[in-house]
Design a protein around this motif. Structure first.
Motif, PDB file in Angstrom:
ATOM      1  N   GLY A  39      14.385 -11.591  33.103  1.00  0.00           N
ATOM      2  CA  GLY A  39      15.942 -10.730  33.399  1.00  0.00           C
ATOM      3  C   GLY A  39      16.254 -10.158  33.971  1.00  0.00           C
ATOM      4  O   GLY A  39      17.414 -10.241  34.866  1.00  0.00           O
ATOM      5  N   PHE A  40      15.533  -9.166  34.867  1.00  0.00           N
ATOM      6  CA  PHE A  40      16.213  -8.462  35.989  1.00  0.00           C
ATOM      7  C   PHE A  40      15.938  -9.623  37.200  1.00  0.00           C
ATOM      8  O   PHE A  40      16.980  -8.990  37.975  1.00  0.00           O
ATOM      9  CB  PHE A  40      14.742  -7.516  36.028  1.00  0.00           C
ATOM     10  N   LEU A  60       8.439  -4.483  29.682  1.00  0.00           N
ATOM     11  CA  LEU A  60       9.850  -4.045  30.517  1.00  0.00           C
ATOM     12  C   LEU A  60       9.442  -4.777  32.365  1.00  0.00           C
ATOM     13  O   LEU A  60      10.794  -4.841  33.346  1.00  0.00           O
ATOM     14  CB  LEU A  60      10.589  -2.574  30.651  1.00  0.00           C
ATOM     15  N   ARG A  66      19.198 -10.509  37.894  1.00  0.00           N
ATOM     16  CA  ARG A  66      20.446 -10.519  37.790  1.00  0.00           C
ATOM     17  C   ARG A  66      20.060  -9.237  38.634  1.00  0.00           C
ATOM     18  O   ARG A  66      21.366  -8.344  38.376  1.00  0.00           O
ATOM     19  CB  ARG A  66      20.633  -9.919  36.333  1.00  0.00           C
ATOM     20  N   TYR A  92       9.716  -8.374  32.470  1.00  0.00           N
ATOM     21  CA  TYR A  92      11.017  -8.866  32.027  1.00  0.00           C
ATOM     22  C   TYR A  92      11.579  -9.533  32.624  1.00  0.00           C
ATOM     23  O   TYR A  92      11.848  -9.235  34.014  1.00  0.00           O
ATOM     24  CB  TYR A  92      11.902  -7.682  31.221  1.00  0.00           C
ATOM     25  N   PHE A 125      17.965  -7.695  40.154  1.00  0.00           N
ATOM     26  CA  PHE A 125      16.841  -6.122  40.772  1.00  0.00           C
ATOM     27  C   PHE A 125      15.395  -6.970  40.742  1.00  0.00           C
ATOM     28  O   PHE A 125      15.227  -7.807  40.508  1.00  0.00           O
ATOM     29  CB  PHE A 125      16.623  -5.050  38.842  1.00  0.00           C
TER      30      PHE A 125
END
Lengths: 250, 250
Positions: free
Chosen positions: B121-122, B116, B125, B119, B127
């Motif tokens: 993808g945070f 995590l 988007r 990751y 964060f």
């Protein structure tokens, strides 16, 4: 549909699907695993019976909802005694199809996929990751948690050999649809998708998705809402229904 | 509550919470990030407007539901033209509180937490993982993705310094409640819990949970249901409502 990660396949779990199956609303299906987890903890702690109130608290739902959910399984408990823990575990495991371990294939062993391949929580709860796939030649041939990463082109053969029941997609979004197509062609009818995209699959294939950023965005809404509430209390800002959005005019 | 991962805090998003905020059903809140993701892809592909049908398809929901959801934001689109993509992106980002990046603290950098922390993808988007914590001396001091893992005892100080908005728990189940208590004492009011357990938090703290095994168990139900359907077609098994469960008698 009122849940976060709806299955996108055709099967309506609310429809009567066979004599072996109770009619179950999708929301009930989603809560049964929570009850099962709570019951397993209760059983481990040596409890033979549990009240609906105690089980509801352990599962984090209200007890009226729990009683209704379990009544779908024909479980009503015994007044003054509650539910028989072992019996209810068995009933839920039966309905969820957990009486035998299901084989899972994981596609995409990057950062997240690698972690999922080693996630200990699957084994104890009815699943066995039996095959790992990737398309990246730098990853194919590597061993993760005792399993060798195979090339995605072998998926169809392996799916049959290993009786794969569920495919997990942990690829980047751009690769997820082609991977889903491969899984479907290999006869796999249940997919758990971690890639941040919507998959298109034929009728009869169930997809669930976990989008980690979406979970944070929902929490962000609540943070924003709470801050707004505090701001209101402190400053009493203007009374418009929706605030204007700056810098994004069409 | 009819969604999979209900917030367990007190805040009811259905209630009117301030002039800056529309009344939003929880299910709508959960779908807004899906619309946002689809809109971002449309914007990247150069689309200025989108019909409700096309946006609904891209987000994987039906278009009537999408129109109703967006009407809560005061967005009705223009007949024959559809929605202005950039405007709608801005409105959704505003409601979700994504107009600035929120700082996230991640507690537990074992297998899953480590993944995590990296990751990608945070970041794209809304964060930014700004702090990593663990209690294991073998992990404290390590650097993951450019961030040093700190001891959980420093969480309260760091939460203030870094203006942490959201805490992510990726510890084993046994450690999750004490970690949640630490997060709450540090003033964090939004928690994303990956540990397979129910957290108890005070009113005003929102919790969402992601239980990976539960997702597989829900798919297992659908596999079982489909197999049962096929079995019925082939063999016409007995007509009892719920099949007896073997080997788990109370």
């Amino acid at each position: 549909m009122s849940q976060l990660s709806p299955g996108t396949g055709s099967g309506s779990p609310g429809a009567s699907v066979g004599p072996d199956f109770p009619d179950l609303p999708e929301a009930t299906v989603a809560r049964l695993p929570e009850y099962l987890r709570a019951l397993s903890n209760l059983a481990e702690a040596g409890n033979d019976t549990v009240s609906s109130e105690a089980l509801a608290a352990a599962a984090g739902v209200n007890s009226a909802k729990l009683r209704k959910d379990l009544s779908h399984l024909g479980s009503y408990g015994t007044r003054g005694v509650g539910y028989d823990v072992a019996l209810l575990v068995g009933q839920i495991e039966h309905v969820l199809g957990l009486t035998h371990r299901r084989a899972v294939a994981l596609v995409g062993v990057g950062n997240l996929g690698h972690a999922l391949a080693g996630y200990a929580g699957f084994g104890s709860r009815g699943f066995r990751i039996t095959a790992l796939f990737d398309a990246d030649p730098r990853l194919v041939g590597k061993t993760i948690n005792g399993l060798m990463v195979r090339h995605i082109e072998h998926l169809a053969d392996v799916a049959v050999q290993e009786a794969i029941a569920i495919g997990v997609i942990a690829t980047p979004a751009s690769a997820a649809q082609p991977v889903a197509d491969v899984l479907v062609r290999a006869g796999i009818t249940s997919i758990l998708n971690f890639a941040p995209c919507v998959l298109s699959v034929p009728d009869g294939v169930d997809v669930r998705k976990v989008d980690l950023a979406i979970e944070l965005q929902i929490l962000s809404f609540h943070e924003h809402r709470k801050a707004s509430l505090t701001g209101v209390a402190l400053t009493g800002v203007a009374q418009n229904g929706v605030a204007p959005v700056e810098g994004v005019g069409g």
